[in-house]
Design a protein around this motif. Structure first.
Motif, PDB file in Angstrom:
ATOM      1  N   THR A 177       0.832  -1.212   0.000  1.00  9.53           N
ATOM      2  CA  THR A 177       0.000   0.000   0.000  1.00  9.53           C
ATOM      3  C   THR A 177       0.861   1.254   0.000  1.00  9.53           C
ATOM      4  OG1 THR A 177      -0.153  -0.209   2.382  1.00  9.53           O
ATOM      5  CG2 THR A 177      -2.032  -0.994   1.116  1.00  9.53           C
ATOM      6  N   SER A 178       2.041   1.169   0.628  1.00 10.97           N
ATOM      7  CA  SER A 178       2.891   2.361   0.644  1.00 10.97           C
ATOM      8  C   SER A 178       3.366   2.690  -0.770  1.00 10.97           C
ATOM      9  CB  SER A 178       4.089   2.165   1.580  1.00 10.97           C
ATOM     10  OG  SER A 178       4.936   1.157   1.093  1.00 10.97           O
TER      11      SER A 178
ATOM     12  N   VAL B  20      -3.172  -4.575   9.427  1.00 11.82           N
ATOM     13  CA  VAL B  20      -2.552  -3.282   9.143  1.00 11.82           C
ATOM     14  C   VAL B  20      -2.573  -3.078   7.641  1.00 11.82           C
ATOM     15  CG1 VAL B  20      -1.007  -3.351  11.132  1.00 11.82           C
ATOM     16  CG2 VAL B  20      -0.238  -4.306   8.962  1.00 11.82           C
ATOM     17  N   LEU B  21      -2.357  -1.842   7.212  1.00 15.68           N
ATOM     18  CA  LEU B  21      -2.273  -1.568   5.779  1.00 15.68           C
ATOM     19  C   LEU B  21      -0.952  -2.123   5.271  1.00 15.68           C
ATOM     20  CD1 LEU B  21      -3.548   2.021   5.043  1.00 15.68           C
ATOM     21  CD2 LEU B  21      -4.441  -0.118   4.149  1.00 15.68           C
ATOM     22  N   MET B  22      -1.004  -3.154   4.457  1.00 14.80           N
ATOM     23  CA  MET B  22       0.236  -3.807   4.049  1.00 14.80           C
ATOM     24  C   MET B  22       0.659  -3.396   2.639  1.00 14.80           C
ATOM     25  SD  MET B  22      -0.295  -7.532   5.670  1.00 14.80           S
ATOM     26  CE  MET B  22      -1.763  -7.843   4.756  1.00 14.80           C
TER      27      MET B  22
ATOM     28  N   SER C 196       8.210  -3.220   3.067  1.00 15.92           N
ATOM     29  CA  SER C 196       7.677  -2.085   2.299  1.00 15.92           C
ATOM     30  C   SER C 196       6.703  -1.243   3.106  1.00 15.92           C
ATOM     31  CB  SER C 196       6.948  -2.599   1.051  1.00 15.92           C
ATOM     32  OG  SER C 196       7.639  -2.226  -0.094  1.00 15.92           O
ATOM     33  N   ALA C 197       7.087  -0.881   4.303  1.00 19.47           N
ATOM     34  CA  ALA C 197       6.204  -0.035   5.114  1.00 19.47           C
ATOM     35  C   ALA C 197       6.267   1.411   4.656  1.00 19.47           C
ATOM     36  CB  ALA C 197       6.593  -0.132   6.585  1.00 19.47           C
ATOM     37  N   ILE C 198       7.366   1.791   4.025  1.00 25.08           N
ATOM     38  CA  ILE C 198       7.551   3.197   3.640  1.00 25.08           C
ATOM     39  C   ILE C 198       7.909   3.305   2.169  1.00 25.08           C
ATOM     40  CG2 ILE C 198       8.159   4.245   5.849  1.00 25.08           C
ATOM     41  CD1 ILE C 198      11.088   3.585   5.231  1.00 25.08           C
ATOM     42  N   ASP C 199       7.627   4.475   1.608  1.00 26.12           N
ATOM     43  CA  ASP C 199       8.014   4.742   0.234  1.00 26.12           C
ATOM     44  C   ASP C 199       8.103   6.247   0.027  1.00 26.12           C
ATOM     45  OD1 ASP C 199       8.500   4.494  -2.546  1.00 26.12           O
ATOM     46  OD2 ASP C 199       7.363   2.622  -2.548  1.00 26.12           O
ATOM     47  N   PHE C 200       8.554   6.644  -1.142  1.00 28.21           N
ATOM     48  CA  PHE C 200       8.525   8.067  -1.497  1.00 28.21           C
ATOM     49  C   PHE C 200       7.072   8.464  -1.703  1.00 28.21           C
ATOM     50  CE2 PHE C 200      12.817   6.996  -2.700  1.00 28.21           C
ATOM     51  CZ  PHE C 200      13.533   8.132  -2.348  1.00 28.21           C
ATOM     52  N   ILE C 201       6.658   9.551  -1.081  1.00 34.05           N
ATOM     53  CA  ILE C 201       5.322  10.045  -1.371  1.00 34.05           C
ATOM     54  C   ILE C 201       5.408  11.509  -1.824  1.00 34.05           C
ATOM     55  CG2 ILE C 201       4.151   8.419   0.168  1.00 34.05           C
ATOM     56  CD1 ILE C 201       3.858  10.565   2.219  1.00 34.05           C
TER      57      ILE C 201
ATOM     58  N   THR D  47       4.625   6.555   5.105  1.00 34.19           N
ATOM     59  CA  THR D  47       3.894   5.292   5.074  1.00 34.19           C
ATOM     60  C   THR D  47       2.679   5.448   4.156  1.00 34.19           C
ATOM     61  OG1 THR D  47       2.486   5.992   6.862  1.00 34.19           O
ATOM     62  CG2 THR D  47       4.492   4.842   7.480  1.00 34.19           C
ATOM     63  N   ALA D  48       1.970   4.361   3.945  1.00 36.54           N
ATOM     64  CA  ALA D  48       0.734   4.437   3.179  1.00 36.54           C
ATOM     65  C   ALA D  48      -0.218   5.403   3.877  1.00 36.54           C
ATOM     66  CB  ALA D  48       0.094   3.059   3.064  1.00 36.54           C
TER      67      ALA D  48
ATOM     68  N   GLU E 198      12.052  -2.645   1.647  1.00 35.25           N
ATOM     69  CA  GLU E 198      11.396  -3.421   0.594  1.00 35.25           C
ATOM     70  C   GLU E 198      12.264  -4.599   0.134  1.00 35.25           C
ATOM     71  OE1 GLU E 198      10.291  -1.069  -2.783  1.00 35.25           O
ATOM     72  OE2 GLU E 198       9.742  -2.809  -3.988  1.00 35.25           O
TER      73      GLU E 198
ATOM     74  N   THR F  76       0.245   9.622  -4.970  1.00 36.44           N
ATOM     75  CA  THR F  76       0.487  11.009  -4.525  1.00 36.44           C
ATOM     76  C   THR F  76       1.420  11.748  -5.480  1.00 36.44           C
ATOM     77  OG1 THR F  76       2.244  10.210  -3.059  1.00 36.44           O
ATOM     78  CG2 THR F  76       0.098  10.648  -2.050  1.00 36.44           C
TER      79      THR F  76
ATOM     80  N   TYR G 219       0.380   4.208  -2.606  1.00 35.22           N
ATOM     81  CA  TYR G 219       0.166   5.567  -2.125  1.00 35.22           C
ATOM     82  C   TYR G 219       1.246   6.497  -2.683  1.00 35.22           C
ATOM     83  CZ  TYR G 219      -0.867   9.381   1.097  1.00 35.22           C
ATOM     84  OH  TYR G 219      -1.197  10.600   1.625  1.00 35.22           O
TER      85      TYR G 219
END
Lengths: 157, 573
Positions: free
Chosen positions: A50-51, B571-573, B163-168, B178-179, B157, A58, A54
């Motif tokens: 999901t990250s 959780v949001l996975m 993969s809890a975090i990414d570029f947003i 995070t998501a 990742e 975004t 998202y």
């Protein structure tokens, strides 16, 4: 025709990550925004976190993560509107509504979206509320417009 | 092999490798902020740019393969100017609060600013405003200090498979998140802290419990007990300039006493206790056809990983609490009873190589009568900070022994610090429990080393067991998927969240490279090689606690105090 999320995903069997954006667009078109539940399901379908989804969503201005308000305000930030002072109009809208662009007020009544150009440069700066255009908008003018819509909200029309 | 020319010198290069690797081997230091050895280059930071004859622009050396006859200038005025400009631009949107930063004097960005001679602020602009995310009990994110190198995203990742975090967002509004940009506490983050280990700045750090520990130490009412995990004694020295892998056990014990801890215990003791329970549980499951393969439960990041990504494997997890929690539990039961101390007055501290242990200590199912078994968890780095704060000089301290009864350990318990070690320890005891005899050779070579997935088969009597030891949760994913597909004949699996095990945990001293981690591992093996007691069941204090208090493994009392349960997490996975 109304599609559910599952219908949309079924239209993309064995889809891989390159189908992400078309799926996001279809879901948003159908549901008005990308909900957590939808993002989670899309992630399961495409085997993406999901990250990541998202993050991709975004990156683009077109995706929103809250339902549209009953009244949806689009403000043009194209070149002509910018030259005519649309940035002040946007500031005012955000301050008055206490939301950022892309969000919806807590009561769910009014949402705000920034668009690049509405093709109505002659009317700059321009905003549109549920398709109704307002031309030559200034910070003062937009406050009055908001007031009239707030009245509609309280009178529940 | 062929040669390339680097700064007018001939250098040997291997076909296919990236220029940066060649330079590193040749001892030419080119800075980088985004490079992760072993992973595909991202070329994000551009710090490693070099000038190559015949190529017009500057080339990122991490992402450009060597070619025969290539002529490279690594420190031409142009390359240096470009690097300096990059650092200056990064600093233009950086808080510049180095004096107040946890990474002061230990920061890649700060080092580069110094090395490149940044002495004036050439660029000023709007500073991005971000909220600090302190929602997690283990990890704090401060996006203002983030330079968007992306290492945390990639480690999460590609190494951990989380993969809890990414570029947003995009452009100047880009950040790591995070998501739905929510708190880490409700994300799929497993708190392993590998992101902290790779972070070049202070954007990621552990949540510190130094204040709580200091308050307890200064409270005359409190009986403050400390335990230290098996890997701490071979890593703490690095924080004080000792060579990697040096064992500072006795000195550390002395330092902990000087800090004011009333008792100093060794988590390797409760690792022995874990083995008594876990090996018995394995034997029980084999004899009763219980859920197999059984999976170890010492590593809290792994536990959360299973709970959220693979809940179907929850029954496979050993119900044994981790050594940290077992020690916490027996301190506030057996120890407090025998010493006549009210458990409410005990403040139990653990020194862990791990950030996820902070999260584990707060798990509600691990509390009894509303009281947590562990009151505060400090990482190796935090312990080093306290020691420095108190001005203790590790180089001038006489080694001391730990306190009884939880200070004695077998070397099997010490092996918990390295991937494969729990398994090795468990096999030694399972063999004894099943056959009544000790293994003739307690060392299981196939389970040693830093490989991410190690598999072997052992014979215990007429029983043959398939074993796997996995570290790095990306590898665990592969193994679990193979098991689901019915591809594996394995009865016992050890999983450690961090690649290589606790010696490379998220709470360990920073800037460790592969050589450092090898040195830490080697020392644990040496300790095992030279030990007199090498099996958990032969630890005399383990025998004593069963005789006086617990009864037998898996029986009522041990079950109540030393075992736990897990639950599916949404959780949001």
């Amino acid at each position: 025709m109304n599609y559910t999320l599952d219908d949309i995903l079924q239209k993309h069997p064995h889809a891989k990550r390159d189908s992400l954006i078309p799926i996001l667009q279809e879901v948003q078109e159908q549901e008005g925004y990308l909900s957590k539940e939808a993002v989670k399901k899309i992630g399961e379908h495409l085997n993406l976190s999901t990250s990541k989804i998202y993050g991709v969503a975004t990156f683009y201005n077109q995706f929103r993560f809250e339902p549209l308000g009953k009244y949806h305000i689009q403000i043009c930030r194209g070149t002509a509107c910018h030259v005519k002072g649309s940035s002040k109009v946007l500031d005012t809208l955000q301050r008055e509504l206490k939301i950022e662009a892309g969000k919806t007020t807590k009561d769910g009544e009014i949402s705000l979206e920034v668009v690049a150009c509405m093709g109505a440069c002659g009317l700059a700066p321009v905003i549109s509320i549920n398709g109704e255009f307002f031309a030559g908008v200034t910070a003062d003018k937009v406050k009055k417009i908001l007031k009239s819509y707030r009245r509609k909200v309280t009178e529940n029309v | 092999m062929f040669t390339i020319e680097v700064n007018n010198r001939e250098v040997e290069a291997k076909p296919g490798e990236m220029i940066l690797d060649t330079l590193k081997r040749a001892g030419v230091k080119v800075p980088t902020l985004c490079h992760l050895p072993g992973l595909f280059p991202s070329g994000a930071c551009r710090m490693c740019v070099v000038e190559i004859d015949g190529i017009p622009g500057l080339t990122p050396s991490c992402a450009y393969p060597v070619r025969e006859g290539m002529k490279i200038k690594t420190h031409s005025p142009r390359a240096i100017r470009a690097r300096k400009t990059i650092v200056e631009l990064l600093l233009s949107d950086h808080p510049d609060d180095c004096l107040y930063c946890v990474r002061n004097k230990n920061c890649d960005l700060q080092d580069l600013a110094e090395e490149l001679g940044v002495r004036e602020r050439r660029y000023t602009g709007a500073k991005s405003q971000y909220n600090i995310d302190s929602s997690s009990p283990a990890i704090i994110r401060d996006p203002a200090k983030c330079i968007l190198c992306g290492k945390c995203v990639r480690v999460c990742e590609e190494i951990q498979g989380v993969s809890a975090i990414d570029f947003i967002n995009r452009g100047s509004r880009s950040q790591i998140g995070t998501a739905f940009d929510e708190g880490l506490n409700i994300s799929s983050c497993i708190k392993c802290g590998q992101c902290i280990v790779v972070c070049p700045t202070g954007a990621l750090r552990e949540k510190s419990y130094i204040k709580e520990v200091m308050n307890a130490l200064n409270d005359p009412e409190k009986f403050v007990v400390v335990q230290h995990a098996p890997s701490i004694s071979v890593t703490l020295g690095e924080e004080f300039g000792l060579k990697p892998g040096q064992d500072v056990m006795g000195i550390m014990t002395a330092a902990l006493r000087r800090l004011g801890f009333d008792r100093v215990f060794d988590t390797a003791f409760s690792a022995d206790l874990t083995i008594m329970e876990e090996a018995s549980e394995l034997v029980h499951r084999i004899q009763t056809g219980g859920p197999l393969p059984m999976m170890t439960s010492c590593s809290p990041g792994w536990i959360k990983f299973v709970e959220q990504f693979y809940p179907e494997f929850i029954p496979n997890l050993s119900t044994c609490k981790s050594p940290q929690q077992m020690m916490g539990a027996i301190i506030k039961t057996y120890y407090s009873e025998t010493q006549g101390i009210d458990p409410a007055n005990i403040f139990s501290v653990s020194i862990m190589p791990c950030t996820a242990k902070k999260f584990e200590a707060e798990r509600p199912e691990l509390a009894r009568n509303g009281m947590a078994d562990i009151d505060a968890v400090l990482t190796t780095r935090e312990l080093a900070r306290i020691i420095r704060m108190r001005g203790l000089d590790l180089n001038n301290m006489t080694p001391e022994g730990a306190d009884t009864p939880f200070g004695e350990r077998s070397s099997a318990g010490k092996l918990f610090g390295v991937s494969g070690g729990v398994m090795e320890a468990a096999v030694r005891s399972a063999h004894y429990f099943l056959t009544g005899k000790e293994l003739t050779n307690p060392k299981i070579q196939e389970l040693r080393g830093l490989d991410g997935i190690k598999e072997t088969r052992v014979k215990i009597g007429d029983l043959e067991l398939g074993l796997a030891a996995v570290s790095g949760l990306g590898n665990a994913r592969k193994l679990l998927d193979d098991i689901k597909a019915g591809k594996k004949d394995i009865q016992f699996i050890e999983v450690m969240t961090c690649p290589g095990g606790c010696i490379a945990g998220g709470g360990q001293p920073l800037s460790a490279n592969i050589e450092t981690i090898m040195a830490r591992m080697k020392m644990l093996y040496e300790i095992d090689r030279d030990a007199t007691v090498t099996e958990s069941h032969n630890n005399k204090y383990i025998k004593k606690i069963y005789k006086e208090f617990l009864g037998e493994p898996l029986k009522e009392k041990s079950h109540e105090i030393l075992h736990t349960h897990y639950h599916k997490r949404d959780v949001l996975m």
